[in-house]
Design an enzyme around this catalytic site. Structure first.
Site, PDB file in Angstrom:
ATOM      1  N   GLU A  37       0.843  -1.303  -0.174  1.00 51.74           N
ATOM      2  CA  GLU A  37      -0.158   0.052   0.022  1.00 51.74           C
ATOM      3  C   GLU A  37       0.820   1.222  -0.056  1.00 51.74           C
ATOM      4  O   GLU A  37       1.865   1.330   0.914  1.00 51.74           O
ATOM      5  CB  GLU A  37      -0.789  -0.019   1.314  1.00 51.74           C
ATOM      6  CG  GLU A  37      -2.053   0.905   1.246  1.00 51.74           C
ATOM      7  CD  GLU A  37      -2.937   0.922   2.299  1.00 51.74           C
ATOM      8  OE1 GLU A  37      -2.761  -0.138   3.128  1.00 51.74           O
ATOM      9  OE2 GLU A  37      -3.680   1.857   2.483  1.00 51.74           O
ATOM     10  N   ARG A 263       4.262 -13.163   9.778  1.00 47.41           N
ATOM     11  CA  ARG A 263       5.094 -12.194   9.405  1.00 47.41           C
ATOM     12  C   ARG A 263       6.506 -12.184  10.087  1.00 47.41           C
ATOM     13  O   ARG A 263       6.526 -12.749  11.174  1.00 47.41           O
ATOM     14  CB  ARG A 263       4.338 -10.957   9.903  1.00 47.41           C
ATOM     15  CG  ARG A 263       3.810 -10.670  10.994  1.00 47.41           C
ATOM     16  CD  ARG A 263       2.753  -9.635  11.026  1.00 47.41           C
ATOM     17  NE  ARG A 263       3.167  -8.094  10.831  1.00 47.41           N
ATOM     18  CZ  ARG A 263       2.449  -7.532   9.605  1.00 47.41           C
ATOM     19  NH1 ARG A 263       1.504  -7.862   9.195  1.00 47.41           N
ATOM     20  NH2 ARG A 263       3.080  -6.357   9.538  1.00 47.41           N
ATOM     21  N   LYS A 273       4.215   0.901  10.577  1.00 48.46           N
ATOM     22  CA  LYS A 273       4.076   2.019  10.085  1.00 48.46           C
ATOM     23  C   LYS A 273       4.069   3.269  10.933  1.00 48.46           C
ATOM     24  O   LYS A 273       4.500   4.180  10.613  1.00 48.46           O
ATOM     25  CB  LYS A 273       3.217   2.016   8.663  1.00 48.46           C
ATOM     26  CG  LYS A 273       3.657   1.131   7.613  1.00 48.46           C
ATOM     27  CD  LYS A 273       2.759   1.150   6.660  1.00 48.46           C
ATOM     28  CE  LYS A 273       3.285   0.242   5.375  1.00 48.46           C
ATOM     29  NZ  LYS A 273       1.963   0.079   4.425  1.00 48.46           N
TER      30      LYS A 273
HETATM   31  P1  ATP Z   1      -0.771  -1.762   6.676  1.00 45.36           P
HETATM   32  O1  ATP Z   1      -0.935  -1.886   7.879  1.00 45.36           O
HETATM   33  O2  ATP Z   1      -0.658  -0.286   5.995  1.00 45.36           O
HETATM   34  O3  ATP Z   1      -1.400  -2.515   5.532  1.00 45.36           O
HETATM   35  P2  ATP Z   1       1.455  -3.565   6.080  1.00 45.36           P
HETATM   36  O4  ATP Z   1       2.638  -3.725   6.777  1.00 45.36           O
HETATM   37  O5  ATP Z   1       0.599  -4.792   5.664  1.00 45.36           O
HETATM   38  O6  ATP Z   1       0.694  -2.299   6.727  1.00 45.36           O
HETATM   39  P3  ATP Z   1       1.440  -3.281   3.152  1.00 45.36           P
HETATM   40  O7  ATP Z   1       2.061  -2.041   2.307  1.00 45.36           O
HETATM   41  O8  ATP Z   1       0.078  -3.528   3.235  1.00 45.36           O
HETATM   42  O9  ATP Z   1       1.803  -2.962   4.745  1.00 45.36           O
HETATM   43  O10 ATP Z   1       2.389  -4.686   2.842  1.00 45.36           O
HETATM   44  C1  ATP Z   1       2.584  -5.105   1.816  1.00 45.36           C
HETATM   45  C2  ATP Z   1       3.072  -6.494   1.490  1.00 45.36           C
HETATM   46  O11 ATP Z   1       3.960  -6.772   2.715  1.00 45.36           O
HETATM   47  C3  ATP Z   1       1.667  -7.374   2.326  1.00 45.36           C
HETATM   48  O12 ATP Z   1       1.600  -8.431   1.451  1.00 45.36           O
HETATM   49  C4  ATP Z   1       2.118  -7.695   3.684  1.00 45.36           C
HETATM   50  O13 ATP Z   1       1.370  -8.661   4.013  1.00 45.36           O
HETATM   51  C5  ATP Z   1       3.719  -7.629   3.624  1.00 45.36           C
HETATM   52  N1  ATP Z   1       4.273  -7.599   4.996  1.00 45.36           N
HETATM   53  C6  ATP Z   1       4.117  -6.428   5.621  1.00 45.36           C
HETATM   54  N2  ATP Z   1       4.938  -6.227   6.884  1.00 45.36           N
HETATM   55  C7  ATP Z   1       5.384  -7.581   6.913  1.00 45.36           C
HETATM   56  C8  ATP Z   1       6.216  -8.391   7.842  1.00 45.36           C
HETATM   57  N3  ATP Z   1       6.427  -7.980   9.103  1.00 45.36           N
HETATM   58  N4  ATP Z   1       6.404  -9.501   7.339  1.00 45.36           N
HETATM   59  C9  ATP Z   1       6.128 -10.167   6.436  1.00 45.36           C
HETATM   60  N5  ATP Z   1       5.452  -9.527   5.259  1.00 45.36           N
HETATM   61  C10 ATP Z   1       4.789  -8.413   5.594  1.00 45.36           C
HETATM   62 MG    MG Z   2      -1.281  -4.296   4.408  1.00 49.11          MG
END
Ligand code: ATP
Ligand code: MG
Length: 561
Positions: A37, A263, A273
């Site tokens: 995102e 994760r 974030k």
């Molecule tokens: P938000 O709360 O804004 O959704 P987010 O950390 O999920 O935050 P995204 O930009 O949606 O951010 O994440 C992009 C991709 O990275 C998603 O598929 C998410 O699952 C993955 N991702 C984010 N944080 C992690 C993590 N700590 N470990 C593994 N994958 C992650």
């Molecule tokens: Mg997300």
């Protein structure tokens, strides 16, 4: 065909893909996507997802799309879109021409919503957000059906069209799936599909007054792109029935399989974030690229090689079980990579003057020394030995314990690459602080020679005091003093006050200035990189990437932690 590298350990996602390829489930294709995102900068957690999605595609001769999940106009920005692309490239991955945006599919998503309405599977709800929340039920109680649940298809279509046209204020209506208010899975209790939002979008401008919800947009975007394996983090496990429900009701090109993995969580840092934003916005760090942050920008500036981050993501593996990874695992990957790739240099952080009395004042002895002790391909450089040199204050003790192998009054030590010197006199200022050492060198011990077989165990690093460079060195350390800052009531109360210690006048050998390398091992000191942001030609700044050994484990033992 299984083409994973020999060193790659098996994990459950590789097993699923190999089974699918064997059964011909997706015609042997592997198509994944990384769906950030664009509302923030990428961090080490995202790196795991990037390495997994791009890595899996590469291993099985498939492709991986970069898709911006830009369904929320409030928080998204072009600045992030550009930064994310630069970060993914820096990590070493390439989406070729496969750059997509969820907003590319807004028309299609609208059309599919109309299809659901026509099938009696979606309706416009005119309850307020509070009413909807209050009637959703709980884990033990079913939800209560909305009074608008049985609107006619014609009314629903007309209202939905007017929502899109901007006829209603925000919150007046919402489009919901018509699934099951009694479902034990709350995600299936008539979840929202589209909401009214009168905000311009960074790509579609003023065109849309309604925006799709993540759960609805994501599965359809996957299907439209022909994704085969939609890899996401564990918190989406309970959303999978909704993912499948939406695709089952619609005439979409394919039905990708959602697969969840744990994760990445790393101790001594934060990956939220919101918390990262607080650190940047409130000035606790210097920006998104502050080398203390776990952002890809920060790690890049800190000198973490992308190969080390990729090795780390492989090493922590892919599981369904949530664990916290020790920061030392990441730091070890960085050390291993830099040990291979970084040339060596001699730099003195806390300089103490040594005068070699039997070395002529105008004499300069140029030593030809190896840039890498294990790899001759790094070549050699020249180091000037002069009468006055700097050594590290740490390498001298006036009253040393037994078995101290460095310099002390009357004791001998070898200067790296050069002679053995003996300390003959200690000079102090009026406060009793040691300000200079007088030494004699032994000409028979040049370049590591030891003709009389005498025992000189210590080898110390040094720099010429007359033919050297003065550099600024920033000793970067972990940003938090507790392993789980995110779990603390106030994570800001646990910032490490020593996370950045600045040494303004470190003394370096002159070759450091001429080298084109970005990263170095300062022998016996640590791995450092030239700071691309704050360095000036006449005033270089070096950042500590990582210490030579894991000092944190020792500190924690000392604390009894
Ligand atoms: P938000 O709360 O804004 O959704 P987010 O950390 O999920 O935050 P995204 O930009 O949606 O951010 O994440 C992009 C991709 O990275 C998603 O598929 C998410 O699952 C993955 N991702 C984010 N944080 C992690 C993590 N700590 N470990 C593994 N994958 C992650
Ligand atoms: Mg997300």
């Amino acid at each position: 065909m299984d083409s994973k590298p020999d060193h790659a350990p098996a994990h459950f996602i590789r097993h699923i893909i190999e089974a699918d390829n064997a059964s011909g489930k997706h015609g042997g294709r592997v198509v994944t996507r990384f769906p950030p995102e664009p509302n923030g900068y990428l961090h080490i957690g995202h790196a795991k997802s990037i390495c997994l999605n791009f890595g899996i595609a590469e291993e099985y001769s498939g492709t991986c799309n970069l898709r911006f999940d830009d369904t929320n106009p409030d928080t998204e920005d072009e600045e992030y879109t550009n930064a994310i692309q630069a970060d993914v490239r820096w990590l070493g991955f390439d989406w070729a021409e496969r750059l997509f945006h969820a907003s590319d599919y807004f028309d299609a998503l609208y059309g599919y919503a109309c299809e659901l309405i026509r099938k009696g599977l979606a309706y416009v709800d005119s309850q307020s957000a509070e009413e909807i929340r209050a009637t959703r039920g709980s884990l033990t109680e079913p939800g209560v059906a909305s009074p608008w649940r049985d609107r006619s298809v014609a009314d629903n279509l007309a209202l939905f069209e007017r929502m899109r046209a901007g006829d209603f204020p925000e919150g007046a209506h919402i489009l919901r799936a018509r699934i099951d208010m009694g479902s034990p899975n709350i995600n299936l209790r008539d979840p929202a599909l589209f909401r009214i939002r009168h905000a311009p979008h960074h790509r579609t401008g003023e065109k849309w007054k309604i925006y799709p919800m993540y759960d609805y947009a994501h599965c359809i975007s996957d299907a439209l792109e022909g994704i085969t394996h939609s890899l996401c983090t564990l918190e989406f496990e309970d959303h999978r029935p909704l993912y499948d429900w939406v695709l089952d009701q619609l005439d979409v090109p394919c039905h990708p399989q959602q697969i969840e993995f744990a994760r990445l969580e790393l101790n001594y840092t934060i990956t939220s974030k919101r918390k990262l934003l607080t650190l940047v916005r409130d000035g606790h760090v210097s920006g998104w690229d502050d080398p203390r942050l776990p952002t890809l920008k920060g790690m890049r500036r800190r000198g973490y090689p992308p190969a080390a981050i990729r090795a780390f993501c492989e090493r922590v593996g892919v599981t369904k079980k949530q664990t916290v990874i020790d920061m030392a695992v990441l730091e070890n990957c960085v050390r291993e990579e830099l040990d291979r790739s970084a040339p060596r240099a001699l730099v003195v952080l806390d300089p103490l003057k040594v005068v070699i009395e039997n070395f002529a004042a105008d004499q300069v002895e140029w030593l030809e020394v190896q840039n890498h002790p294990k790899d001759p391909a790094f070549g050699t450089r020249r180091m000037p030995l002069t009468r006055e040199i700097w050594i590290d204050r740490d390498d001298f003790m006036e009253d040393p314990p037994k078995k101290y192998h460095r310099l002390a009054p009357g004791a001998e030590v070898r200067l790296r690459f050069s002679y053995v010197i003996r300390c003959t006199e200690v000079i102090k200022d009026s406060d009793g602080r040691v300000v200079e050492l007088r030494c004699q060198y032994d000409a028979s011990t040049a370049g590591g020679q030891n003709p009389d077989g005498r025992k000189v165990k210590g080898i110390i690093h040094w720099a010429s005091a007359t033919h050297g460079a003065t550099i600024e060195v920033r000793l970067i350390d972990r940003l938090f003093t507790v392993p789980d800052p995110a779990a603390q009531e106030d994570f800001l109360a646990h910032l490490n006050p020593d996370s950045e210690v600045i040494v303004r006048e470190a003394r370096a050998e002159p070759a450091l200035q001429d080298s084109t390398a970005d990263s170095f091992q300062f022998e016996r000191v640590g791995y450092f990189c030239r700071d691309a942001v704050d360095s000036r030609a006449d005033a270089p700044v070096f950042i500590r990437t990582v210490t030579l050994r894991d000092t944190w484990a020792r500190i924690n033992e000392g604390d009894g932690a």
